[in-house]
Motif scaffolding. Structure first.
Motif, mmCIF file in Angstrom:
data_model
loop_
_atom_site.group_PDB
_atom_site.id
_atom_site.type_symbol
_atom_site.label_atom_id
_atom_site.label_comp_id
_atom_site.label_asym_id
_atom_site.label_seq_id
_atom_site.Cartn_x
_atom_site.Cartn_y
_atom_site.Cartn_z
ATOM 1 N N ASP A 146 0.899 -1.175 0.069
ATOM 2 C CA ASP A 146 0.051 0.129 -0.131
ATOM 3 C C ASP A 146 0.875 1.247 0.053
ATOM 4 O OD1 ASP A 146 0.896 0.714 2.650
ATOM 5 O OD2 ASP A 146 -1.242 0.685 3.425
ATOM 6 N N PRO A 156 -3.720 -8.150 3.673
ATOM 7 C CA PRO A 156 -4.825 -7.126 4.312
ATOM 8 C C PRO A 156 -5.950 -6.880 3.359
ATOM 9 C CG PRO A 156 -2.525 -6.014 4.333
ATOM 10 C CD PRO A 156 -2.316 -7.129 3.871
ATOM 11 N N TRP A 157 -5.522 -7.461 2.107
ATOM 12 C CA TRP A 157 -6.646 -7.210 0.984
ATOM 13 C C TRP A 157 -6.675 -8.389 0.023
ATOM 14 C CZ3 TRP A 157 -1.736 -4.210 1.500
ATOM 15 C CH2 TRP A 157 -0.686 -4.909 1.008
ATOM 16 N N TYR A 167 -4.015 0.568 3.892
ATOM 17 C CA TYR A 167 -4.298 -0.441 4.908
ATOM 18 C C TYR A 167 -3.394 -0.639 6.374
ATOM 19 C CZ TYR A 167 -6.900 -2.827 1.076
ATOM 20 O OH TYR A 167 -7.632 -2.771 -0.043
ATOM 21 N N SER A 168 -4.380 -1.168 7.080
ATOM 22 C CA SER A 168 -3.695 -1.530 8.353
ATOM 23 C C SER A 168 -2.656 -2.779 8.299
ATOM 24 C CB SER A 168 -4.446 -1.704 9.782
ATOM 25 O OG SER A 168 -5.349 -0.501 9.862
#
Length: 156
Positions: free
Chosen positions: A10, A22-23, A120-121
């Motif tokens: 990201d 995260p995705w 994103y985290s």
């Protein structure tokens, strides 16, 4: 032998969170498969465990681990040992995780990056390289999408 790091990150260089991505972008997974198919892929133990210890088909899977070995893939204690074993291959892909990327960024000939546009985290990061675009890295290909861009960079 060309060493290629392939990664999705990201804007903050996040590559993972709590042991996974995260995705989920199916286009990115297809791109990864197309780029790596037929070539050896080198990954850390944690990445291999995230794959449920199942080798990705159509590619020689190499796992780096100082503490564990696996029956159905070659396991090496260091990146140097793994690369020595892969001599003779035209191209070798490094597919993560964060520590493996840190160890191999300086030896890489090419970066293939999915630059995800949303933040994103995460708890795992790709090492900083963007400040070296133009001096160490040169972009030679880009394909733009709404949620991300595929980018290829070569070492200058």
């Amino acid at each position: 032998m060309k060493i290629v790091l392939i990664v999705a990150h990201d804007p903050n260089l996040v590559i993972g969170n709590e042991g996974g991505l995260p995705w989920h972008y199916s286009e990115d997974l297809k791109f990864f498969k197309k780029e790596t198919m037929g070539h050896p892929i080198v990954m850390g133990r944690i990445v291999f465990e995230e794959l449920n210890e199942k080798p990705l088909p159509g590619r020689e899977n190499i796992v780096l681990s100082r503490t564990k070995s696996f029956e159905h893939v070659k396991t090496f204690k260091s990146i140097e040992e793994a690369l020595d074993n892969l001599r003779g291959h035209e191209k070798v892909f490094i597919i993560g995780g964060g520590e493996i990327y840190k160890q191999t960024l300086d030896m890489a000939d090419e970066l293939i990056v999915t630059q995800i546009k949303v933040e994103y985290s995460g708890d795992t990061f790709f090492p900083e390289y963007q400040d070296k675009i133009g001096t160490v890295w040169r972009e030679y290909w880009r394909e733009e999408h709404s949620a991300f861009d595929f980018v290829k960079l070569k070492k200058v």
